[in-house]
Design an enzyme around this catalytic site. Structure first.
Site, short mmCIF file in Angstrom:
data_model
loop_
_atom_site.label_atom_id
_atom_site.label_comp_id
_atom_site.label_asym_id
_atom_site.label_seq_id
_atom_site.Cartn_x
_atom_site.Cartn_y
_atom_site.Cartn_z
N CYS A 117 -20.81 -171.02 -94.00
CA CYS A 117 -21.97 -170.82 -93.11
C CYS A 117 -22.84 -169.65 -93.55
O CYS A 117 -23.99 -169.53 -93.12
CB CYS A 117 -21.52 -170.62 -91.68
SG CYS A 117 -20.39 -171.89 -91.12
N HIS A 257 -26.77 -167.18 -87.26
CA HIS A 257 -26.07 -168.44 -87.49
C HIS A 257 -25.78 -169.07 -86.13
O HIS A 257 -25.34 -168.41 -85.20
CB HIS A 257 -24.76 -168.15 -88.24
CG HIS A 257 -23.86 -169.33 -88.35
ND1 HIS A 257 -24.31 -170.59 -88.65
CD2 HIS A 257 -22.51 -169.44 -88.20
CE1 HIS A 257 -23.29 -171.43 -88.69
NE2 HIS A 257 -22.18 -170.76 -88.40
N ASN A 287 -23.38 -176.58 -84.67
CA ASN A 287 -23.21 -175.71 -85.84
C ASN A 287 -23.38 -176.55 -87.11
O ASN A 287 -22.53 -177.39 -87.41
CB ASN A 287 -21.81 -175.09 -85.77
CG ASN A 287 -21.51 -174.16 -86.94
OD1 ASN A 287 -22.23 -174.16 -87.93
ND2 ASN A 287 -20.44 -173.41 -86.82
O1 UT7 Z 1 -19.34 -171.37 -88.44
C1 UT7 Z 1 -18.09 -170.91 -88.00
C2 UT7 Z 1 -17.38 -172.05 -87.35
N1 UT7 Z 1 -16.50 -171.79 -86.27
C3 UT7 Z 1 -16.79 -171.11 -85.14
O2 UT7 Z 1 -17.80 -170.51 -85.00
C4 UT7 Z 1 -15.75 -171.16 -84.06
C5 UT7 Z 1 -15.68 -169.90 -83.24
N2 UT7 Z 1 -14.85 -170.14 -82.04
C6 UT7 Z 1 -15.39 -170.68 -80.93
O3 UT7 Z 1 -16.58 -170.95 -80.88
C7 UT7 Z 1 -14.49 -170.87 -79.74
O4 UT7 Z 1 -13.25 -170.27 -80.02
C8 UT7 Z 1 -14.27 -172.37 -79.37
C9 UT7 Z 1 -15.55 -172.94 -78.82
C10 UT7 Z 1 -13.82 -173.16 -80.59
C11 UT7 Z 1 -13.20 -172.47 -78.30
O5 UT7 Z 1 -13.58 -171.73 -77.16
P1 UT7 Z 1 -12.57 -170.73 -76.46
O6 UT7 Z 1 -13.25 -170.17 -75.30
O7 UT7 Z 1 -12.07 -169.79 -77.52
O8 UT7 Z 1 -11.46 -171.72 -75.97
P2 UT7 Z 1 -9.91 -171.73 -76.32
O9 UT7 Z 1 -9.70 -172.20 -77.73
O10 UT7 Z 1 -9.32 -170.41 -75.92
O11 UT7 Z 1 -9.40 -172.83 -75.34
C12 UT7 Z 1 -9.47 -172.66 -73.91
C13 UT7 Z 1 -8.94 -173.92 -73.29
C14 UT7 Z 1 -7.62 -174.39 -73.89
O12 UT7 Z 1 -6.86 -174.94 -72.82
P3 UT7 Z 1 -5.64 -174.10 -72.20
O13 UT7 Z 1 -4.71 -173.84 -73.33
O14 UT7 Z 1 -6.29 -172.85 -71.66
O15 UT7 Z 1 -5.13 -175.02 -71.16
C15 UT7 Z 1 -8.01 -175.49 -74.83
O16 UT7 Z 1 -6.99 -176.43 -75.04
O17 UT7 Z 1 -9.86 -175.00 -73.51
C16 UT7 Z 1 -9.17 -176.11 -74.10
N3 UT7 Z 1 -10.09 -176.80 -74.98
C17 UT7 Z 1 -10.94 -177.74 -74.56
N4 UT7 Z 1 -11.17 -178.29 -73.35
C18 UT7 Z 1 -12.13 -179.22 -73.25
C19 UT7 Z 1 -10.28 -176.62 -76.31
N5 UT7 Z 1 -11.23 -177.44 -76.76
C20 UT7 Z 1 -11.67 -178.15 -75.70
C21 UT7 Z 1 -12.64 -179.15 -75.52
N6 UT7 Z 1 -12.84 -179.65 -74.29
N7 UT7 Z 1 -13.38 -179.61 -76.54
#
Ligand code: UT7
Length: 334
Positions: A117, A257, A287
Site C-alpha cells: 500500500c 492511504h 482499500n
Molecule cells: O492496507 C493495509 C491493510 N490492512 C488494514 O489496514 C487492516 C487494519 N485493521 C483494521 O482495519 C481492523 O483491525 C479490522 C477492520 C480488520 C477489524 O476491526 P477491529 O475493530 O480490529 O475488529 P476485531 O478484529 O477486533 O474484531 C472484533 C469482533 C470479533 O468478534 P469477537 O471476537 O469480539 O466476538 C470479530 O470476530 O468483530 C468480529 N468480526 C466481524 N464481525 C462482523 C471480524 N470481522 C467481522 C466482520 N463482520 N466482517
C-alpha cells in the site's frame, strides 16, 4: 531524506475504477457480516470489483492514459514507467512492461515496484530521483490493484476491506520552490507475517496442497496491522514535514492511504488537522492498496480541492511492513 537542486513535482494525475460495485449488503449474503459492523469498524460502504478476465494492467492503463492527458504529455515523452502493485498480471513479464507496450511508451524503461500500500509514494520518491539526477525528464508512476483476485471471499476478516482500482501521476521538473519538498520512507520487515500471501512465490510454489490450504489468498492479522497503522501514519507525515521545514498547520490537504476511517481520523488527530483538510473516499472504494493514494489525489485535483501552491501531504502504510510520506507544494495550475 532532503530533496535538493532541481524541483520535481506532479504535473498530471488520473485514475480509473471498475464499474462493478459490491456493497456491504451484497457481502451480507456472502459471509457472516452486516453493513452496520463494516461501516462502524471501517467506514467502507462499497468497493469496486474488476471483471474476472480483467488483469491489473488493464485498469492501470486507463489511469495512466488519464494522467498523461491531464499532464498534456505524450506516451513517447515518457522516459520511465514505475508500476506499484501487489497484484501484477504475472511474475514475468512485469506488468510495467505490459503497460509500456500497450501505452506505446516506446522510449520508456519500465519496472514493477513492490511496497504494497506504500507503493505509490515509494514510486514517486524513486521516480523523482531519476529526474533530479538529470537522467530522465518525464516519469510515469502508476499504482493499480485487482485485490479481488487475492481475496478469500469466505474470510470476513479480509473480504470486506479491499477493492480494485488504479491511479497514476506524471512527474517532471517544475518551477523552483514547487513540487516535492520532503520524503520519508521506511520498512520494518519483522512485521511481515501480519499481512501476507503465503503461497505467492518461491517460498511455497503453487501445489494442490497450497490451494487446499488457501495459502494463495491474503492473510491478515487485522489488529496488529491496525496498531502499526495508528502509530506510523502520524509519525511518517511528521517526519516528511520536518524534512520540508514545515509544520502540520501548514498542510492544506492530507491524502492518507484509504484503509480504515478510524486509522485516517487518528492520523488527522495526531497532526491536529480538521477533517475538512483530509481527503476520504474509503467509503466508496474500500482499500485499493497502492492505488488508494493516487485515486484520492486525482479526485481531489479533479474537484478543485487541490490548487497551485497548496501544501499536500501523502501518507501511507502497508504490508512489509512499509510506510511512506511525501510533502509537496502543488505545482500545477488547473
Ligand atoms: O492496507 C493495509 C491493510 N490492512 C488494514 O489496514 C487492516 C487494519 N485493521 C483494521 O482495519 C481492523 O483491525 C479490522 C477492520 C480488520 C477489524 O476491526 P477491529 O475493530 O480490529 O475488529 P476485531 O478484529 O477486533 O474484531 C472484533 C469482533 C470479533 O468478534 P469477537 O471476537 O469480539 O466476538 C470479530 O470476530 O468483530 C468480529 N468480526 C466481524 N464481525 C462482523 C471480524 N470481522 C467481522 C466482520 N463482520 N466482517
Amino acid at each position: 531524506m532532503q530533496t535538493k537542486d532541481i524541483s520535481v513535482g506532479i504535473i498530471g494525475t488520473g485514475y480509473y475504477v471498475p464499474e462493478k460495485v459490491l456493497t456491504n449488503f451484497d457481502l451480507e449474503k456472502m459471509v457472516e457480516t452486516n453493513n452496520e459492523w463494516i461501516v462502524d469498524r471501517t467506514g467502507i460502504s462499497e468497493r469496486r470489483i474488476a471483471d474476472e478476465n480483467v488483469p491489473t494492467s488493464e485498469i492501470a492503463i486507463h489511469a495512466a492514459e488519464n494522467a498523461l492527458k491531464n499532464a498534456d504529455v505524450s506516451p513517447e515523452e515518457i522516459d520511465l514507467i514505475i508500476f506499484a502493485t501487489l497484484t501484477p498480471d504475472t511474475v514475468i513479464p512485469s506488468a510495467a512492461c505490459i503497460i509500456q507496450n500497450k501505452l506505446k511508451a516506446v522510449n520508456a524503461a519500465a519496472f514493477d515496484l513492490s511496497a504494497a500500500c506504500s507503493g505509490f509514494v515509494y514510486g514517486i520518491s524513486v521516480g523523482s530521483q531519476f529526474i533530479k539526477s538529470g537522467m530522465y525528464k518525464k516519469v510515469l508512476v502508476v499504482a493499480a490493484e485487482t485485490l479481488s483476485k487475492l481475496i478469500n471471499w469466505e474470510d470476513r476478516n479480509t473480504c470486506i476491506l479491499f477493492g480494485d482500482g488504479a491511479g497514476a501521476a506524471v512527474l517532471s521538473q517544475v518551477d523552483d520552490g514547487y513540487g516535492i519538498l520532503g520524503i520519508e520512507l521506511g520498512a520494518d520487515g519483522s512485521g511481515g507475517d501480519f499481512l501476507n500471501v503465503p503461497a505467492s512465490g518461491s517460498l511455497h510454489p503453487a501445489t494442490t496442497k497450497t490451494i487446499e490450504d488457501k495459502l494463495h489468498y491474503i492473510h491478515m492479522n487485522g489488529s496488529e496491522v491496525f496498531k502499526f497503522a495508528i502509530k506510523i501514519m502520524g509519525e511518517a507525515a511528521l517526519k516528511s514535514l520536518n524534512v520540508a521545514g514545515l509544520k502540520p498547520n501548514d498542510i492544506d490537504c492530507l491524502i492518507p492511504h484509504q484503509a480504515n476511517i478510524r486509522i485516517i481520523k487518528s492520523a488527522a488527530k495526531r497532526l491536529n488537522l480538521p477533517m475538512d483538510k483530509v481527503v476520504v473516499n474509503v467509503d466508496k472504494y474500500g482499500n485499493t492498496s497502492a492505488a488508494s493514494i493516487p485515486i484520492a489525489l486525482s479526485e481531489a485535483v479533479e474537484s478543485g480541492r487541490v490548487k497551485k501552491g497548496d501544501v499536500v501531504v501523502l501518507v501511507g502504510f502497508g504490508a512489509g511492513l512499509t510506510w511512506a510520506s511525501c510533502v509537496m507544494k502543488w505545482a500545477k495550475e488547473d
